[in-house]
Every structure is written in structure tokens, then in C-alpha cells.
Design an enzyme around this catalytic site. Structure first.
Site, PDB file in Angstrom:
ATOM      1  N   HIS A   1       0.831  -1.202   0.000  1.00  0.00           N
ATOM      2  CA  HIS A   1       0.000   0.000   0.000  1.00  0.00           C
ATOM      3  C   HIS A   1       0.871   1.259   0.000  1.00  0.00           C
ATOM      4  CE1 HIS A   1      -3.680   2.316   1.159  1.00  0.00           C
ATOM      5  NE2 HIS A   1      -2.763   3.120   1.695  1.00  0.00           N
ATOM      6  N   GLU A   2       1.793   1.330   0.936  1.00  0.00           N
ATOM      7  CA  GLU A   2       2.634   2.521   1.023  1.00  0.00           C
ATOM      8  C   GLU A   2       3.584   2.614  -0.177  1.00  0.00           C
ATOM      9  OE1 GLU A   2       1.620   4.583   2.986  1.00  0.00           O
ATOM     10  OE2 GLU A   2       0.505   3.351   4.411  1.00  0.00           O
TER      11      GLU A   2
ATOM     12  N   HIS B   1       1.849   4.467  -2.869  1.00  0.00           N
ATOM     13  CA  HIS B   1       2.001   5.907  -2.682  1.00  0.00           C
ATOM     14  C   HIS B   1       3.389   6.361  -3.141  1.00  0.00           C
ATOM     15  CE1 HIS B   1      -1.696   6.938  -0.629  1.00  0.00           C
ATOM     16  NE2 HIS B   1      -1.505   6.056   0.340  1.00  0.00           N
TER      17      HIS B   1
ATOM     18  N   GLU C   1      -4.476   7.949  -3.166  1.00  0.00           N
ATOM     19  CA  GLU C   1      -4.946   6.705  -2.555  1.00  0.00           C
ATOM     20  C   GLU C   1      -5.295   5.665  -3.612  1.00  0.00           C
ATOM     21  OE1 GLU C   1      -5.792   4.310   0.836  1.00  0.00           O
ATOM     22  OE2 GLU C   1      -4.665   6.172   0.518  1.00  0.00           O
TER      23      GLU C   1
END
Length: 506
Positions: free
Chosen positions: A267-268, A271, A297
Site C-alpha cells: 500500500h505505502e 504511494h 490513494e
């Protein structure tokens, strides 16, 4: 002064301001990863001082003079061009920032720093009362901020605009209500299924060292550049940029629950790939900055869920994972593992919830923070209100505040208006992903071969490199040819969970 000279002055001023802003990011990253707790009060003063200097520069009358000259010049004629985007977005930012008193900006930053430390202590102690005074102060300051900026319908509009520029509370409420109505039948179908995911697999023992090593391997494979970034541990995972070639990822590990650490890293990393995909030579300018948090996001949710939880991803990565954790996974098939990491059931923690129920967690927060800002809900009554909404929407009630109202750092950090961008991100992600598959071909076949670059480069061209040339709504329509719709997300969720839980697509 010519328009060209004014534009050069404006860009130089913006780039220098970005140096200060990234210095503040360094302090905030350190605060959440390395800083000793006793250093908190002085760190709050450091952060507040830097925030004040940044605000001074962003509201500098000279910047206003340059912008006044430029908005009527030919350089602003094309609002989506390089110079037009910079002028338009910096003018928008200047107009908003000049409404905020510097003392309020400094106090918001100071309270955010102290508040996050108080939140960590309260969460560890499972004692909401330790956080309550700071939350009450934060809410008061955010109300002052909203009043200073101004709004048409709701004070929440003024705060939401920081994260999703141009969006309104009423429209987000409409979108999320429609999504909730579509999700409810799907969640009910899953609950009615006689199939059960082998979730016991995930709660075996997975040493943190192995989790970290495999997480770095997977993040690098999908395209995160560790020569220009790093991974650290924190209480609440995040990604932040400290400069054009310095992107920091964080995660947390639970040795007795595997999926949180890995999917948190993916997830990160999503980003981070966005940040690394923006033109470094434009850092500090709107042409080198992200569109909105919802679009940001969309990138993290895409790599975490649409890629990382797919069968095709594990066609490539499952055997390497078994080699890292032979004791935990020797007797587990790839199919069993995939079902386990895609289990759907109501849960307490947003960051560990599945794709089908995730947006319900967001809706809880969206509704509560509006009520806190309006005064319809007192901060002292927040835990009870939180538990009631979880009971209503998810059918479960947190046994403690640590797993309930204290699970997220956002309100401690003053991030009111942030939460709905998570749900918007899911919608954007599915719409982008569908379009990528139309243009690139069989993405699953690529992932199974370990080929993630085609999708990453498509995203870089269509989204990352565009900076702030287009609004989120414009970008979605420009990339996909359609306005934002819940249909791509619902098609994805129905196909995935229908396959696992044995019901057909709509």
C-alpha cells in the site's frame, strides 16, 4: 517586470518554500519513527516554527504581486499547460492561505505534534481520556480554520478541500451513500455463503525479519526505487516525501498475523511509486505535485489490492514466500493462501479490513468527523458514538478503544476531511485499472510472469506525470473516458468475492 520574469520569481519562491516544507516533513517522519517520546514537546515547537515560516512564504505579498500580474498574462491562457497550471494552482493556494492567521497555523501544527504523542500513549494504555483534551483542542482549532477559510454549506467543505480540491461534503455524502447501498447486498451474500476462508493460515508465526525482507522484495518488484527511498517501522503506517529523490515508507509487523505487514508495505509503496513517478525537476511546483489525496490513494489501493491480492500476483510470488516461511506455509497451497488473504468478514480495524467492507469503515469516520465539527457530537461522547455506528454498519462492537476510536492517528494529526479520500481512492483505482487492462492487454498474465513495469509506466504516463494539470474529476474522465462511477469497483468486488464465496456475477 515582464510576465516571464515574474513567472521565474514565482517558481523560484515556490521551490525555496518546498525546501522548508520538506524539512518539516523530515521532522514529522522522525517523530513517527525514531524520535524518543520525551522529545515530543520541543519537537512540537520546532514543527510549529517551521510551519509558521512556510505560511509566511506562502502568503508573502510579493507572491501575490507576481500572481496578480501573471493571471492576466498569456502565460496563464492554457490552464492545463505548464505555466498555466503553475499560475492557476499557486493562485488558488495563495488565496486560501492568506485567509489563515499565522498564529493559527502555528498552533495547529504544535497541537498536531503534541496530539500524536498523546494518541500513541492513549492507544498503548487503551485509555481514551488521555487523548480527549488534545482532541477537544484540535476540533476547536479546525473549526477556527474552517471559519477563517469560509464555506458555502458546511464547515467540513473548507477542510475537505485541502485533500480533495473542489469537492463538496454534499457530493461525497451522495457518492458514499450510493456505494454503501451497493455494498450492503454484496456483504450479505458473502455472509450467507457456506464457504469459509482458511484464515488460520494468516495467524501462524511469521518472523518480522522475514516479513521485512519479503516486503522489500515485493515493493521493489512492483517498482519502488529503494535507491531513492527506504522502509521503516511505525505505529501507524504512512508514506512521506522528503525531497524529489527521497521517499519514506513505513509499516508495522505482527509476527502472529501476516497480512498486515506485507499489504501495508505494498500500500505505502503504491504511494511511493506515485511520488517517484512525478518529474523530479518540477518538484516544488504544481506540475510536479499530486492531484488530490483520493488520486494518491487510488495508487496505493491499486497496488495493494488489485495487484497484490490477485491470484496472478501470487502465481509469481507464492513459491518465494514459501521459501521465506517454510514452517508456516509448507502445507499450504497457493489457492488456500489466496483465499486466506482475501477473506471477507466484518472486522474492527480499518487498515486490516477486506475490500468488501473497507468503505464501511470510511463511512463511519466520515459521518463522525462531520458531527464533531458541527458540534452535534461532543468529543467526550465519541467512543460511544463510534461503537454504535460499528454495531449498525458492520454488526460488531469494539471491545476496547484501542481497537475502536483510537485506532487511527488522523484526528490526532488534525486531518479532518482526510478519511473520505480513502473511499474515493477505491473508486478511482478500479476505474483506472479497468482502463489499463483495455489498453495494455492481459494484466494477469503479466503479473504471473513478474512483469509489473507495463502497468507502472502506464500509470506514470497517464497520472503521475500530469501533476496538478487536471482536477481529480477531470483526470478520471480524461484517462478512462467516463466520469467517476461505482460500477468498475462493484464489478471487481463481485467477481473476486463471488469466485471465492460461490455466487455469480451480476
Amino acid at each position: 517586470m515582464s510576465a516571464e520574469a515574474a513567472y521565474e520569481k514565482l517558481c523560484e519562491h515556490a521551490r525555496q518554500t518546498a525546501v522548508l516544507a520538506t524539512a518539516l516533513n523530515v521532522l514529522e517522519w522522525d517523530e513517527r519513527t525514531q524520535m524518543p517520546r520525551a522529545a515530543g514537546p520541543y519537537r512540537a515547537e520546532q514543527s510549529a516554527y517551521l510551519a509558521g515560516l512556510i505560511h509566511e512564504r506562502e502568503t508573502d505579498p510579493a507572491r501575490g504581486d507576481w500572481l496578480a500580474e501573471l493571471v492576466e498574462s498569456p502565460l496563464a491562457d492554457d490552464p492545463h499547460g505548464d505555466t498555466g497550471c503553475v499560475i492557476r494552482q499557486l493562485k488558488r493556494r495563495f488565496d486560501k492561505k492568506t485567509k489563515l492567521p499565522q498564529k493559527l497555523v502555528e498552533e495547529l501544527t504544535r497541537t498536531s505534534s503534541v496530539g500524536q504523542t498523546a494518541w500513541e500513549k492513549a492507544r498503548e494504555a487503551d485509555d481514551y481520556s488521555l487523548f480527549l483534551p488534545l482532541l477537544e483542542k484540535t476540533i476547536d482549532l479546525k473549526r477556527q480554520e474552517a471559519e477563517a477559510i469560509g464555506y458555502d454549506d458546511s464547515p467540513y467543505d473548507a477542510l475537505l478541500d485541502d485533500y480533495e480540491p473542489g469537492e463538496t461534503t454534499a457530493n461525497v455524502a451522495r457518492v458514499l451513500a450510493g456505494l454503501r447501498d451497493r455494498l450492503a447486498p454484496l456483504v450479505a451474500q458473502i455472509a450467507a455463503s457456506d464457504r469459509a476462508a482458511p484464515s488460520e493460515i494468516i495467524t501462524r508465526h511469521y518472523p518480522a525479519e522475514g516479513q521485512a525482507a519479503f516486503g522489500v522484495q515485493a515493493a521493489a518488484a512492483i517498482g519502488f526505487d529503494f535507491d531513492a527511498g527506504r522502509l521503516d517501522v511505525t505505529a501507524h503506517p504512512f508514506c512521506t516525501g522528503l525531497g524529489p529523490r527521497d521517499t519514506r515508507l513505513t509499516t508495522r509487523y505482527d509476527e502472529d498475523k501476516y497480512d498486515g505487514g506485507l499489504f501495508g508495505i505494498l500500500h505505502e509503496a503504491g504511494h511511493g511509486i506515485y511520488d517517484q513517478g512525478m518529474p523530479p525537476e518540477l518538484f516544488g511546483l504544481p506540475t510536479g505535485d499530486y492531484v488530490s489525496l483520493g488520486i494518491h490513494e487510488s495508487q496505493s489501493r491499486m497496488w495493494e489490492n488489485l495487484v497484490g491480492r490477485s491470484q496472478a500476483f501470487w502465481d509469481h510470488f507464492y513459491q518465494p514466500l514459501q521459501r521465506v516461511f517454510p514452517e508456516a506455509l509448507a502445507d499450504v497451497s497457493k489457492e488456500e493462501f489466496c483465499f486466506a488473504v482475501n477473506e471477507s468478514k466484518p472486522s474492527l480495524v480499518r487498515t486490516e479490513s477486506d475490500e468488501a467492507t473497507y468503505n464501511l469503515h470510511v463511512i463511519v469516520r466520515f459521518e463522525l468527523e462531520q458531527a464533531l465539527l458541527s458540534g452535534d457530537l461532543k468529543a467526550a461522547d465519541l467512543p460511544a458514538a463510534w461503537n454504535a455506528k460499528y454495531k449498525d454498519l458492520l454488526g460488531i462492537e469494539p471491545p476496547s478503544d484501542a481497537d475502536g476510536v483510537l485506532q487511527d492517528v488522523h484526528w490526532a494529526a488534525g486531518l479532518f476531511g482526510y478519511f473520505p479520500t480513502y473511499a474515493l481512492g477505491n473508486l478511482y483505482a478500479s476505474q483506472f485499472f479497468e482502463q489499463a487492462a483495455k489498453e495494455l492487454g492481459d494484466l494477469d498474465a503479466m503479473f504471473a510472469r513478474g512483469e509489473f513495469a507495463p502497468l507502472r509506466e502506464w500509470l506514470r504516463e497517464k497520472i503521475h506525470s500530469q501533476g496538478q494539470r487536471y482536477s481529480a474529476a477531470e483526470l478520471v474522465e480524461r484517462v478512462s473516458g467516463e466520469p467517476l462511477s461505482p460500477e468498475p469497483l462493484m464489478r471487481h468486488l463481485t467477481a473476486k468475492f463471488g469466485g471465492y464465496y460461490g455466487f455469480g456475477a451480476e
